[in-house]
Enzyme design. Structure first.
Site, mmCIF file in Angstrom:
data_model
loop_
_atom_site.group_PDB
_atom_site.id
_atom_site.type_symbol
_atom_site.label_atom_id
_atom_site.label_comp_id
_atom_site.label_asym_id
_atom_site.label_seq_id
_atom_site.Cartn_x
_atom_site.Cartn_y
_atom_site.Cartn_z
ATOM 1 N N ALA A 116 -6.105 -33.189 13.480
ATOM 2 C CA ALA A 116 -6.974 -33.717 12.575
ATOM 3 C C ALA A 116 -8.185 -32.401 12.733
ATOM 4 O O ALA A 116 -7.905 -31.728 14.090
ATOM 5 C CB ALA A 116 -8.205 -34.631 13.349
ATOM 6 N N VAL A 155 -8.331 -29.232 20.607
ATOM 7 C CA VAL A 155 -6.609 -28.637 20.698
ATOM 8 C C VAL A 155 -6.352 -28.411 19.594
ATOM 9 O O VAL A 155 -5.365 -27.190 19.372
ATOM 10 C CB VAL A 155 -5.998 -29.367 20.941
ATOM 11 N N CYS A 156 -6.587 -29.068 17.959
ATOM 12 C CA CYS A 156 -6.550 -28.313 16.812
ATOM 13 C C CYS A 156 -6.590 -26.637 16.653
ATOM 14 O O CYS A 156 -6.136 -26.481 15.873
ATOM 15 C CB CYS A 156 -6.171 -29.707 15.833
ATOM 16 N N THR A 157 -7.817 -26.912 16.645
ATOM 17 C CA THR A 157 -8.793 -25.681 15.619
ATOM 18 C C THR A 157 -7.892 -25.076 17.108
ATOM 19 O O THR A 157 -7.392 -23.446 16.766
ATOM 20 C CB THR A 157 -10.287 -25.826 16.488
ATOM 21 N N MET A 167 -4.623 -23.990 15.270
ATOM 22 C CA MET A 167 -4.153 -23.124 14.249
ATOM 23 C C MET A 167 -5.013 -21.615 14.394
ATOM 24 O O MET A 167 -4.188 -20.630 13.845
ATOM 25 C CB MET A 167 -5.093 -23.511 13.123
#
Length: 159
Positions: free
Chosen positions: A42, A47-49, A52
């Protein structure tokens, strides 16, 4: 789940690239392979930020071998464009809003305690110009990021 040596499942989906366009994987192979598909649960989560943004920080290593990076999540293309803008991401993000790509790649996971179902497991697939998966990594732990140097080496091998 597709593995190294398998044909990558083809798809057509919205692409958040500052605008919203359509992307069909098989149409991009001749010009953009090797292609890195980096699935993440998401946008706007910690962690996703980080993941990416790390791909962004290492983007030159992929561009040096004419590889293309795409992030893939269940977020809407409009959310993904805002996520791109806020994090200065130069690569496109694929919106799998209906979960079809996640299903085809068999990387679906749930956060049942949060009432969130069918998001992407953090995973990375490298697809060569023939549509073959030359590298795959899937984590059952959403807090674990990929080994970026390993992904870069796989892209070098596929180039």
């Amino acid at each position: 789940m597709p593995a190294t040596g398998d044909t990558a499942p083809d798809f057509t989906a919205p692409l958040a690239n500052g605008d919203v366009d359509a992307i069909t994987l098989s149409d991009r192979l001749d010009e953009e392979a090797p292609i890195v598909l980096a699935f993440f649960p998401a946008a706007f989560t910690g962690v996703c930020t980080d993941e990416m943004c790390t791909f962004q920080d290492r983007l030159s290593a992929f561009k040096d071998v004419d590889a293309t990076v795409y992030g893939v999540s269940r977020d809407s293309p409009f959310t993904l464009n805002e996520f791109r803008d806020q994090n200065d991401l130069e690569f496109g993000l694929i919106s799998d809003f209906n979960g079809e790509i996640i299903g085809d790649y068999d990387v679906s996971m749930d956060f049942a305690d949060l009432g969130v179902y069918g998001v992407a497991k953090r995973s990375v697939f490298v697809v060569d110009s023939d549509g073959e998966i030359t590298y795959s990594w899937v984590s059952d732990d959403p807090g674990v990021e990929p080994e970026y140097a390993e992904v870069e080496a796989a892209v070098d091998d596929a180039a």
